[in-house]
Scaffold this motif. Structure first.
Motif, PDB file in Angstrom:
ATOM      1  N   UNK A 238     -64.284 -14.258 -59.455  1.00 18.58           N
ATOM      2  CA  UNK A 238     -65.711 -14.208 -59.757  1.00 18.58           C
ATOM      3  C   UNK A 238     -65.924 -14.015 -61.253  1.00 18.58           C
ATOM      4  N   UNK A 239     -66.888 -14.736 -61.816  1.00 14.88           N
ATOM      5  CA  UNK A 239     -67.220 -14.623 -63.230  1.00 14.88           C
ATOM      6  C   UNK A 239     -68.726 -14.624 -63.398  1.00 14.88           C
ATOM      7  N   UNK A 240     -69.239 -13.631 -64.101  1.00 17.60           N
ATOM      8  CA  UNK A 240     -70.668 -13.545 -64.354  1.00 17.60           C
ATOM      9  C   UNK A 240     -71.260 -12.316 -63.710  1.00 17.60           C
ATOM     10  N   UNK A 241     -72.574 -12.291 -63.632  1.00 18.84           N
ATOM     11  CA  UNK A 241     -73.276 -11.175 -63.023  1.00 18.84           C
ATOM     12  C   UNK A 241     -73.492 -11.435 -61.536  1.00 18.84           C
ATOM     13  N   UNK A 242     -73.288 -10.402 -60.737  1.00 20.85           N
ATOM     14  CA  UNK A 242     -73.527 -10.511 -59.299  1.00 20.85           C
ATOM     15  C   UNK A 242     -74.850  -9.826 -58.996  1.00 20.85           C
ATOM     16  N   UNK A 243     -75.829 -10.624 -58.594  1.00 18.67           N
ATOM     17  CA  UNK A 243     -77.118 -10.074 -58.168  1.00 18.67           C
ATOM     18  C   UNK A 243     -77.699 -10.943 -57.070  1.00 18.67           C
ATOM     19  N   UNK A 244     -78.835 -10.540 -56.548  1.00 25.56           N
ATOM     20  CA  UNK A 244     -79.413 -11.248 -55.397  1.00 25.56           C
ATOM     21  C   UNK A 244     -79.839 -12.677 -55.728  1.00 25.56           C
ATOM     22  N   UNK A 245     -79.969 -13.005 -57.003  1.00 17.92           N
ATOM     23  CA  UNK A 245     -80.354 -14.362 -57.397  1.00 17.92           C
ATOM     24  C   UNK A 245     -79.199 -15.354 -57.310  1.00 17.92           C
ATOM     25  N   UNK A 246     -77.962 -14.880 -57.460  1.00 16.75           N
ATOM     26  CA  UNK A 246     -76.866 -15.839 -57.563  1.00 16.75           C
ATOM     27  C   UNK A 246     -75.716 -15.645 -56.579  1.00 16.75           C
ATOM     28  N   UNK A 247     -75.777 -14.664 -55.710  1.00 15.44           N
ATOM     29  CA  UNK A 247     -74.654 -14.425 -54.808  1.00 15.44           C
ATOM     30  C   UNK A 247     -74.652 -15.368 -53.605  1.00 15.44           C
TER      31      UNK A 247
END
Length: 101
Positions: A16-25
């Motif tokens: 996984x690379x980047x930010x994990x939030x409800x917009x992109x998971x």
């Protein structure tokens, strides 16, 4: 968020690379669930090497994969977390269910 799925002997690795939030998971969840359903891996490694931020949806992602993988007799391992994410996972009690490295 970028991710890479790799099948190896008896397992599935998810980098996984980047930010994990409800917009992109969502797309990551769908891809991992599809791979788990078709491959029945013994181990699913969630490699957080490139993750700097995770909100509660990341916790939900981990625990949801735990539920589906353990139902198939496998286990989930979370690897390469930064200190902040590792502390959050340990404080939440996730370590009772998944291996955290």
């Amino acid at each position: 968020m970028k991710y890479e799925l790799t099948q190896n002997s008896g397992g599935l690795s998810v980098v996984l690379n980047g930010e994990i939030d409800h917009h992109n998971i969502g797309p990551v969840r769908e891809a991992v669930d599809k791979a788990v359903a078709s491959q029945h891996p013994q181990v699913v490694e969630l490699n957080f090497k490139g993750v700097e931020f995770m909100d509660s949806s990341g916790f939900g992602f981990i625990m949801g994969r735990y539920k589906s993988v353990s139902a198939l007799g496998g286990r989930v391992e979370v690897t390469n977390c930064n200190k902040r994410i590792k502390k959050m996972l340990e404080m939440s009690g996730a370590g009772k269910y998944v291996k955290i490295d």
